[in-house]
Design a protein around this motif. Structure first.
Motif, short mmCIF file in Angstrom:
data_model
loop_
_atom_site.label_atom_id
_atom_site.label_comp_id
_atom_site.label_asym_id
_atom_site.label_seq_id
_atom_site.Cartn_x
_atom_site.Cartn_y
_atom_site.Cartn_z
N ILE A 50 0.94 -1.39 0.01
CA ILE A 50 -0.01 0.01 0.16
C ILE A 50 1.00 1.28 -0.02
CG2 ILE A 50 -1.86 1.20 1.12
CD1 ILE A 50 -2.82 -1.44 2.31
N CYS A 51 2.28 1.09 0.37
CA CYS A 51 2.94 2.12 0.50
C CYS A 51 3.05 2.81 -1.06
CB CYS A 51 4.48 1.91 0.83
SG CYS A 51 4.37 1.48 2.48
N ILE A 87 -0.70 1.90 9.00
CA ILE A 87 -0.62 3.31 8.89
C ILE A 87 0.75 3.56 8.16
CG2 ILE A 87 0.57 3.49 11.08
CD1 ILE A 87 -0.32 6.30 11.25
N SER A 88 0.67 4.27 7.07
CA SER A 88 2.05 4.78 6.55
C SER A 88 1.87 6.32 6.25
CB SER A 88 2.09 4.06 5.08
OG SER A 88 3.27 4.32 4.59
N VAL A 89 3.13 7.16 6.21
CA VAL A 89 3.21 8.47 6.09
C VAL A 89 4.31 8.69 5.28
CG1 VAL A 89 3.52 10.74 7.26
CG2 VAL A 89 2.22 9.00 8.55
N LEU A 102 7.16 6.26 6.38
CA LEU A 102 7.29 5.74 7.82
C LEU A 102 5.98 4.82 7.87
CD1 LEU A 102 8.61 5.67 10.64
CD2 LEU A 102 7.58 7.64 11.09
N CYS A 103 5.96 3.48 8.07
CA CYS A 103 4.93 2.65 7.92
C CYS A 103 4.71 1.71 9.30
CB CYS A 103 4.62 1.89 6.69
SG CYS A 103 5.94 0.95 6.34
N LEU A 118 -0.43 12.18 14.47
CA LEU A 118 0.70 13.47 14.49
C LEU A 118 1.98 13.08 14.60
CD1 LEU A 118 0.84 16.46 14.47
CD2 LEU A 118 0.13 16.50 16.94
N LEU A 119 2.01 12.13 15.52
CA LEU A 119 3.46 11.54 15.68
C LEU A 119 4.26 10.85 14.73
CD1 LEU A 119 5.59 11.29 18.12
CD2 LEU A 119 4.55 8.84 18.52
N PHE A 120 3.47 10.05 13.84
CA PHE A 120 3.95 9.39 12.83
C PHE A 120 4.52 10.72 11.68
CE2 PHE A 120 2.68 5.49 14.02
CZ PHE A 120 3.30 4.46 13.26
N THR A 121 3.52 11.68 11.64
CA THR A 121 3.80 12.79 10.73
C THR A 121 4.87 13.65 10.97
OG1 THR A 121 1.58 12.91 10.15
CG2 THR A 121 2.69 14.72 9.65
N ILE A 122 5.17 14.10 12.21
CA ILE A 122 6.46 14.68 12.82
C ILE A 122 7.56 14.06 12.54
CG2 ILE A 122 7.39 15.35 15.00
CD1 ILE A 122 4.47 16.22 16.10
N PHE A 123 7.59 12.46 12.91
CA PHE A 123 8.75 11.79 12.64
C PHE A 123 9.22 11.50 11.04
CE2 PHE A 123 8.21 9.87 17.07
CZ PHE A 123 9.26 10.61 17.64
#
Length: 382
Positions: A50-51, A87-89, A102-103, A118-123
């Protein structure tokens, strides 16, 4: 720390930083508490992830529970990899390019709250900034390195330019002074005919030396300007008289015996003037650096489809570390007295003439056999 924080916030067992391109999915770092089995360096088929969709839409994708998702309920990826939550950002660089993701996944459904997203997005942004910073540092180091190299090159070029001009001026001054002195002496009525003839011969030798220096300088300048060495070889020509004329001229000018052996039974396609210049340069080098009391031997023949011409002189052998740079302009043996020949210009021109004929010049040197420069070039008949 990033992987641990993300795994804890989302409650997922497998978290990874993945390099994702159009055709590759590569694990860069991973935290695996569910035995998913991916370690750094492992790859997945990017089409099965899905990435790839995250990369295409450039936005975060979250799936708290695959079974409840209308979009991903029948998607092949969750079934293939056995996960229920995802989850994947995207990791987006400063230039707007997608570097990867980052998944995280888990075999059980997980609530993915706003704080976790939010944490995934920031990292992901932090990873992107670090990648940009590393590139800037690498670019800066490269620019510093290139700047230092360029500065050193400029310094070396300036030093060699000054040295070259000084040496050329010195080498040209000597034959010009010899001719001027000879002319003054010839004008004297007290000279005998024998002495007068000797002075004329000395002046001829001096002018020959000056002419060779100027010819080499012009060829060197032409080569440096990109034109290279020009050859004029329209038809086959008998090269033996050409080589004999050069050998006789060197014997007269240098006053050193040259022992020739020439076996060229047929005419070959080559530039006679350039090959004469090549042999003259090799003989001039032999005279300058060989033992003055030993003859120079010249062997020229057609062998196995090649024109092979070698010049051998006796004397001190050339060290291997010096041989490696003999055919480079401005190269020289630091232990020798500096001269135009010591700058390697004559050998450089000779090697360029060989190259223009599709050939090369090799060198071998030892105390037992002497120093030999050998031309190998195709023996063309048409």
């Amino acid at each position: 720390m990033i992987l641990d924080a993300c795994g804890t916030a989302a409650g997922m067992g497998f978290v990874a930083v993945a390099r994702v391109t159009e055709d590759r999915w590569l694990t860069c770092a991973s935290r695996d508490h569910v035995n998913f089995g991916l370690t750094p360096g492992d790859e997945l088929d990017v089409a099965s992830t899905i990435c790839r969709e995250v990369r295409a839409c450039r936005n975060i994708i979250t799936i708290p529970n695959v079974d409840d998702s209308e979009v991903y309920r029948d998607h092949p990826t969750p079934r293939q990899y056995g996960f229920k939550s995802y989850i994947s950002v995207p990791i987006i660089r400063n230039d707007g390019s997608i570097w990867g993701t980052l998944c995280a996944i888990d075999p059980e459904p997980r609530e993915i709250g706003k704080q976790a997203q939010l944490l995934f997005t920031i990292f992901a942004r932090s990873i992107a900034r670090e990648l940009d910073r590393q590139d800037e540092l690498a670019k800066g180091r490269q620019e510093v390195s290139e700047g230092r190299a360029s500065l050193q090159t400029e310094r070396n070029t300036a030093r060699l330019r000054e040295e070259f001009i000084a040496i050329v001026g010195h080498d040209l001054r000597n034959p010009i002074a010899a001719v001027a002195s000879g002319l003054r002496m010839v004008e004297s009525r007290e000279l005998s005919p024998e002495r007068r003839a000797m002075l004329v011969l000395e002046m001829q030798r001096a002018l020959t030396r000056a002419s060779q220096i100027i010819t080499n300088l012009m060829d060197f300048a032409r080569g440096r300007l990109g034109a290279g060495i020009e050859v004029n070889a329209p038809v086959p020509i008998d090269l033996e008289p050409v080589f004999l004329d050069v050998i006789n001229e060197i014997e007269q000018v240098a006053g050193q015996p040259v022992l020739p052996s020439i076996d060229l039974p047929r005419a070959l396609v080559a530039d006679p003037q350039r090959l004469g210049q090549l042999l003259s340069n090799l003989l001039g080098n032999a005279v300058a650096h060989g033992a003055p009391n030993q003859p120079i031997t010249v062997d020229i023949a057609e062998r196995d489809g090649e024109l092979v011409a070698s010049v051998t002189n006796q004397g001190m052998p050339i060290p291997p570390e010096v041989q490696a740079s003999l055919f480079q302009p401005f190269s020289r043996n630091e232990s020798k007295q500096k001269s135009l020949q010591g700058l390697g210009l004559g050998l450089y021109i000779a090697s360029q003439i060989a190259l223009a004929h599709g050939g090369r010049i090799d060198v071998s040197s030892s105390a037992e056999t002497g120093t030999t420069f050998t031309l190998h070039m195709p023996a063309k008949l048409s």
